[in-house]
Design an enzyme around this catalytic site. Structure first.
Site, PDB file in Angstrom:
ATOM      1  N   GLY A  13       0.781  -1.193  -0.044  1.00 40.88           N
ATOM      2  CA  GLY A  13       0.094  -0.032  -0.029  1.00 40.88           C
ATOM      3  C   GLY A  13       0.971   1.311  -0.079  1.00 40.88           C
ATOM      4  CG  ASN A  15       2.031   4.107  -5.842  1.00 40.14           C
ATOM      5  OD1 ASN A  15       2.337   5.043  -5.991  1.00 40.14           O
ATOM      6  ND2 ASN A  15       2.605   2.695  -6.312  1.00 40.14           N
ATOM      7  NE  ARG A  98      -9.942  -9.929  -8.887  1.00 38.43           N
ATOM      8  CZ  ARG A  98     -10.311 -11.309  -9.056  1.00 38.43           C
ATOM      9  NH1 ARG A  98      -9.852 -12.232  -8.380  1.00 38.43           N
ATOM     10  NH2 ARG A  98     -11.194 -11.877  -9.905  1.00 38.43           N
ATOM     11  CG  ASN A 114      -3.200   0.124 -12.455  1.00 34.36           C
ATOM     12  OD1 ASN A 114      -2.895  -0.131 -11.296  1.00 34.36           O
ATOM     13  ND2 ASN A 114      -2.404  -0.598 -13.579  1.00 34.36           N
ATOM     14  CG  HIS A 116       2.377  -0.579 -15.674  1.00 32.00           C
ATOM     15  ND1 HIS A 116       2.353  -1.862 -15.267  1.00 32.00           N
ATOM     16  CD2 HIS A 116       3.502  -0.696 -16.452  1.00 32.00           C
ATOM     17  CE1 HIS A 116       3.164  -2.511 -15.772  1.00 32.00           C
ATOM     18  NE2 HIS A 116       3.948  -2.141 -16.440  1.00 32.00           N
ATOM     19  CG  ASP A 152      -0.685  -2.760 -17.270  1.00 30.83           C
ATOM     20  OD1 ASP A 152      -1.331  -2.057 -16.364  1.00 30.83           O
ATOM     21  OD2 ASP A 152       0.183  -3.647 -17.156  1.00 30.83           O
ATOM     22  CD  GLU A 181       5.307   2.976  -9.053  1.00 32.44           C
ATOM     23  OE1 GLU A 181       4.380   2.357  -8.162  1.00 32.44           O
ATOM     24  OE2 GLU A 181       6.291   2.049  -9.576  1.00 32.44           O
TER      25      GLU A 181
END
Length: 209
Positions: A13, A15, A98, A114, A116, A152, A181
Site C-alpha cells: 500500500g 502508493n 487483479r 492505475n 504501472h 495496461d 510513482e
C-alpha cells in the site's frame, strides 16, 4: 464537487499511502477517502488505511485470478455502500493484483486509475522492471493511466522517466521508480479532482488551472 475516493489494494500500500498523505497535508483537495478494499487479508495496506481512519474492507478472492464479474460485483456493491458511485467517485488501483472485468470498467468508465512501473506502452503486465532490464533499455519509468478493458492499455495521464543504470538490479530499479510513482499518482488524483483532465481519443489533455 467532492470526489469520493476508493483505493483497491493487494499488498503493502505504498502508493495508497502517498495518496492518503497528500490528501491529509492538503496537496489534494476536494477528495474524500471513503473506503480501501483488499482482495487479500492481512496485508500492510489495511493497517495503513486504519491509520488514516479510512474504512478497510477485505473481499477475499481466495487467490483466484482472471476477469471475474461475479467477484467484481462484490466490489461494486462495497463501493456503492460507501457512496463511491460512477457519478461522484474515483477508484484508484494501488498494487491491486487483479484484472478488472469489462463490466466493472464500463460501469466506472474513466473513473478508474492505475499506476504501472514502466513507460507504457512498453513492458505492460507483471515484472515490468525485470522486463526493462532484460530488454536493455536505458530509460524506463512509471505511468498513471485510466483503466480500460485491456491490460495496461488505457489512456495515459502522467509519466515520469527513470534512468536505468549499468549496475541496476530489479530491486534497485524498482526502488527508484517507486519514488516517482509516489509523486505522480497523487498529482493525477489532484488533476482529476480539479476537473483538469480531458480525454480526446487516446490522449488525456491536462487543462491549465
Amino acid at each position: 464537487m467532492v470526489v469520493n475516493l476508493a483505493i483497491l489494494v493487494s499488498g503493502r500500500g505504498s502508493n495508497m499511502e502517498a495518496i492518503l498523505n497528500s490528501i491529509k497535508i492538503g496537496f489534494i483537495s476536494n477528495v474524500e477517502p471513503k473506503v480501501v478494499i483488499s482482495n487479500r487479508p492481512n496485508v500492510r495496506a489495511l493497517d495503513i488505511a486504519k491509520q488514516y481512519n479510512v474504512p478497510a474492507i477485505v473481499i477475499d478472492d481466495g487467490g483466484k485470478k482472471g476477469r471475474d464479474w461475479d467477484y467484481d460485483k462484490r466490489i461494486v456493491q462495497c463501493l456503492q455502500e460507501h457512496d463511491v458511485r460512477p457519478d461522484n467517485g474515483l477508484v484508484c488501483l494501488a498494487g491491486f493484483m487483479r484484472i478488472l472485468s469489462k463490466e466493472f470498467v464500463n460501469m466506472y468508465k474513466y473513473r478508474i486509475m492505475n499506476i504501472h512501473p514502466s513507460l507504457l506502452p512498453s513492458f505492460p503486465g507483471l515484472n515490468a522492471q525485470r522486463q526493462a532490464l532484460e530488454y536493455g533499455v536505458k530509460i524506463t519509468g512509471c505511468t498513471v493511466h485510466f483503466v480500460d478493458e485491456g491490460v495496461d492499455t488505457g489512456p495515459i495521464i502522467l509519466q515520469r522517466a527513470v534512468e536505468v543504470r549499468d549496475d541496476d538490479t530489479v530491486d534497485t530499479l524498482a526502488e527508484r521508480i517507486l519514488k516517482r510513482e509516489h509523486e505522480i499518482y497523487p498529482l493525477a488524483v489532484k488533476l482529476f479532482a480539479e476537473n483538469r483532465l480531458r480525454i480526446e481519443g487516446r490522449r488525456v489533455i491536462i487543462l491549465s488551472s
